[in-house]
Motif scaffolding. Structure first.
Motif, PDB file in Angstrom:
ATOM      1  N   ILE A 203      75.015  83.929   7.969  1.00  0.00           N
ATOM      2  CA  ILE A 203      75.134  84.572   9.286  1.00  0.00           C
ATOM      3  C   ILE A 203      74.201  83.840  10.233  1.00  0.00           C
ATOM      4  CG2 ILE A 203      75.690  86.874   8.365  1.00  0.00           C
ATOM      5  CD1 ILE A 203      72.789  87.682   9.342  1.00  0.00           C
ATOM      6  N   GLY A 204      74.319  84.151  11.519  1.00  0.00           N
ATOM      7  CA  GLY A 204      73.419  83.518  12.467  1.00  0.00           C
ATOM      8  C   GLY A 204      73.780  83.891  13.884  1.00  0.00           C
ATOM      9  N   GLY A 205      73.145  83.199  14.817  1.00  0.00           N
ATOM     10  CA  GLY A 205      73.446  83.490  16.211  1.00  0.00           C
ATOM     11  C   GLY A 205      72.634  82.628  17.148  1.00  0.00           C
ATOM     12  N   THR A 206      72.942  82.774  18.435  1.00  0.00           N
ATOM     13  CA  THR A 206      72.238  81.985  19.444  1.00  0.00           C
ATOM     14  C   THR A 206      70.965  82.714  19.869  1.00  0.00           C
ATOM     15  OG1 THR A 206      73.676  82.975  21.104  1.00  0.00           O
ATOM     16  CG2 THR A 206      74.238  80.770  20.341  1.00  0.00           C
ATOM     17  N   THR A 207      70.044  81.939  20.455  1.00  0.00           N
ATOM     18  CA  THR A 207      68.693  82.460  20.672  1.00  0.00           C
ATOM     19  C   THR A 207      68.131  82.092  22.047  1.00  0.00           C
ATOM     20  OG1 THR A 207      67.433  80.531  20.063  1.00  0.00           O
ATOM     21  CG2 THR A 207      68.293  81.819  18.249  1.00  0.00           C
ATOM     22  N   ASP A 208      66.923  82.555  22.260  1.00  0.00           N
ATOM     23  CA  ASP A 208      66.183  82.182  23.461  1.00  0.00           C
ATOM     24  C   ASP A 208      65.013  81.258  23.088  1.00  0.00           C
ATOM     25  OD1 ASP A 208      65.689  82.789  26.397  1.00  0.00           O
ATOM     26  OD2 ASP A 208      63.728  83.209  25.515  1.00  0.00           O
TER      27      ASP A 208
END
Lengths: 359, 387
Positions: free
Chosen positions: B64-69
């Motif tokens: 799983i994962g995702g975009t970040t700041d």
């Protein structure tokens, strides 16, 4: 030419390709960091602007809340003052009613005791003279048949006169105290009336007389009255009597804190002085030679509920009420001078009539 | 045996970055095959390529994962515009991934699907904890977390962070195996011989006068003290729109205790209402908050200490995850890297670590309180180990 990057050498060609690749990677990263750096700077400027606004507005709110705090402090002060007045009114009206009630109840019986004592003294005198006359006229009567012999009768006759005189003195004193109590208890008299200030002070002294006497810790307190010639003052005498009473009671309390140990050099003393300050004002001062008031407490003396006395002995209202009566009710002034270790003087200035200047 | 490894690259080129990350992971893993992983990426990357390359290297990886700041790892510390990958290999721990899509259309269906997929043939009683990286902009976090809590039952602690998009508040992405979505809830569920400890801390403090929320629809506050909510912010921040580094303190009834709710910051300039990253109750007493860099860093240290304290003495520490609020990064600026450095210094040895700057953090607050809680402006530490 550098042999490492010779195009004829396949190893050097590969090395060159790798170096170019690494440089391209570095270039990409640096370019991205530059873009990011620019975006961050813009964001930082926006953040700074927000922070400046926030702090400026928070500061303004702080100023506003400080102003509101000051208003509230003033309101609390006002409330305390109102509370003091209420407590005073309630306390004095119930105390006044009690004192007036007792004075009235005592006044009637003492009046007929005092009034009848004079008749009794006259009757006794006449009765003794009559008995003496009988004795002279009938010398043959056997003394053994009488309840007392001549010697005993002479003693009774002499002592009866003395007992009656003593009762007369006691009854006179009770009448004076009752009269003082009745004067003192005229606390609900809100109307100004012309009157003699010295009478009020003397009434207070009369009520406190038992406290001036010597006890196991100290000799009797000497009261020096340096009364000047005062004009009649238009004031509310009942409340003012209460002020004198408080000042005198405080002076006695202060003296009671002092250690005496047979010190002949400094006997307990209270001085009450009055004088005219001008055509329009008078001054009353009450001084004691007690331990004095520490400098840091002087500013708190007139605050409601401030007291240096042990719990249960002082309400902290005496001077606050005094201040209220003198300053608010009579437009006068009250001040304190004190040398720690030497004593304290309270000074009250009163206008001769409402609205007159104090100086 | 649990093995945790991390790869990290700040190469803006997707091909170069993923190759560097996979090379690094391969060197650490040796012959061992990873079972699951978490990929964190800045926006601007070719996600399809990144995911395809990972799948090519480790087919069937539960990812799983995702975009970040902003990304954090034990390889490079704090970085922006980078990708970071954490891989888990173990024969005693079971880790399965799941995803629910179109979460803004039906939160309950999406969350139930994600949990059911990640659970597989395991029972909820077996699950030690779960990590979730939900979408942050299309729906409120509270709306996602409620069904997620229901689906997980009362026993499963939930940790994670809401995906972000480099402070643009336009679109965030979530990853699941080779797929990437922009309105989804990916979840990773751990069972077996796994131990954990966690900590949560903020550092924000109230400033200014309090107000009362007088009109609100879930996470959109229309009025505070019967005036437009935007005006409440404007009074303090001037004409700049509300920003998530100035969250509201929401006071619990008759209490000095508060939790934070940050504005999303994507309301139109002339909007009278303010949209937040979580629901705000009607009638709540609210107050603006702010933080200094020192306070923020001190809170980070506190979060790590709490996690170390809660980590079982009998377990072996193998890795750490961090979920830190994007607003913290905004205020920390050039000191952002110190958050990770503080954490790193606390262990006394190098610990494979991965983290990101989020649009909202998820963690239980304490054992005594509700099981899961949605936070803003916090630093969450989750330590992982073998029990």
């Amino acid at each position: 030419m550098n042999p490492e990057i010779s195009d004829t050498n396949p190893h050097s060609f590969q090395a060159m390709e790798e170096k170019i690749k690494a440089l391209e990677r570095e270039n990409r990263i640096l370019k991205k960091k530059l873009e990011r750096s620019y975006a961050d700077r813009q964001q930082l400027e926006v953040n700074t602007e927000r922070k400046e606004n926030l702090l400026r507005n928070a500061l303004e709110e702080l100023k506003a809340s400080q102003a509101s705090l000051e208003e509230r402090q003033e309101a609390i002060k006002e409330l305390k003052r109102a509370q003091t007045q209420l407590v005073q009114t309630e306390k004095m009206s119930s105390l006044g009613r009690l004192v007036a009630g007792i004075a009235h109840e005592i006044n009637n019986p003492i009046n007929f005791i005092y009034g009848n004592l004079q008749h009794l003294q006259g009757y006794t005198k006449e009765m003794l003279a009559t008995v003496e006359a009988y004795r002279q006229c009938a010398p043959e009567v056997d003394e053994a048949q009488l309840p007392v012999d001549a010697e005993e009768f002479a003693f009774i006759a002499c002592d009866t006169v003395q007992v009656l005189q003593s009762m007369q003195i006691g009854a006179t004193r009770i009448c004076d105290i009752v009269s003082s109590l009745r004067n003192f208890s005229r606390l609900d008299e809100a109307k100004s009336k012309e009157g003699n200030i010295h009478d009020g002070i003397d009434n207070s002294l009369m009520i406190l007389r038992y406290r001036l006497e010597s006890n196991e810790r100290r000799p009797a307190i000497a009261v020096q009255k340096n009364y000047g010639t005062l004009p009649a003052i238009e004031c509310c005498h009942g409340p003012l009597n209460q002020v004198f009473m408080n000042l005198l009671a405080n002076a006695i309390d202060a003296i009671d804190q002092q250690e005496y140990n047979d010190r002949a050099d400094r006997l307990p003393e209270i001085e009450i002085a009055t004088r005219t300050v001008s055509e329009a004002a008078i001054e009353i001062s009450v001084s004691d030679n007690g331990p004095g008031i520490p400098e840091n407490l002087k500013s708190l003396l007139f605050d409601p509920f401030f007291t240096t006395k042990p719990i249960g002995q002082g309400t902290g209202l005496g001077l606050a009420i005094g201040h209220e009566i003198v300053v608010q009710q009579h437009h006068g002034s009250i001040s304190v001078d004190s040398d720690a270790g030497w004593g304290t003087t309270f000074r009250i200035r009163l206008p001769r009539y409402p609205g007159a200047p104090l100086a | 045996m649990l093995k945790v490894c991390v790869g990290h690259s700040n190469d803006p080129d997707s091909e170069g970055a993923i190759s560097e990350v996979l090379d690094r992971c391969a060197k650490q893993l040796g012959e061992v095959s990873p079972q699951a992983g978490i990929l964190l990426a800045a926006v601007d990357f070719d996600y399809a390529h990144l995911l395809a390359e990972i799948d090519r290297a480790y087919p069937g990886l539960e990812l799983i994962g995702g975009t970040t700041d902003g990304e954090i790892s034990s390889v490079m510390g704090f970085e922006q515009d980078s990708i970071a990958l954490m891989l888990f290999a173990s024969d005693s721990v079971t880790i399965r991934a799941g995803i629910g899509t179109n979460v803004s259309k039906n939160e309950a269906t999406a969350c139930e699907a994600a949990v059911s997929m990640a659970l597989g043939d395991r029972s909820l009683d077996d699950i030690a904890f779960a990590i979730v990286l939900p979408e942050s902009l299309t729906t409120s976090a509270a709306a996602i977390l409620r069904p997620l809590e229901r689906a997980l039952g009362e026993q499963v602690p939930l940790f994670g962070g809401l995906t972000a998009d480099r402070w643009q508040f336009e679109r965030t992405y979530q990853f699941y195996k080779t797929e990437f979505h922009s309105d989804a809830v990916p979840i990773l569920m751990f069972s077996g011989a796994i131990a954990f400890g966690y900590g949560v801390s903020s550092g924000w403090k109230p400033i200014g006068n309090p107000g009362t929320v007088t009109r609100v629809s879930e996470n959109v506050v229309h009025e505070i003290d019967d005036r437009p909510a935007a005006e409440f912010y404007r009074n303090y921040l001037g004409d700049r729109p509300p920003s998530s580094d100035y969250p509201l303190a929401i006071y619990e009834t008759d209490s000095k205790n508060f939790f934070l709710r940050a504005p999303v910051g994507n309301d139109p300039v002339d909007s009278k209402s303010v949209t937040f990253f979580g629901d705000i109750p009607n009638g709540a007493t609210v107050q603006l908050t702010e933080a200094s860099r020192t306070e923020i860093l001190s809170a980070s240290e506190q979060s790590v200490s709490q996690a170390i304290e809660r980590f079982p003495d009998t377990a072996t520490l193998k890795g750490a995850l961090y979920f830190s609020c994007a607003s913290r990064r905004q205020i920390l600026g050039s000191r952002t890297g110190e958050e990770y450095e503080i954490a790193r210094a606390s262990y006394g040895h190098e610990l494979p670590s991965l983290g990101f700057y989020t649009n909202g953090e998820i963690s239980p607050l304490s054992e005594a309180r509700e099981r899961v809680c949605y936070h803003n402006e916090t630093f969450i530490t989750l330590l992982l180990g073998e029990s």
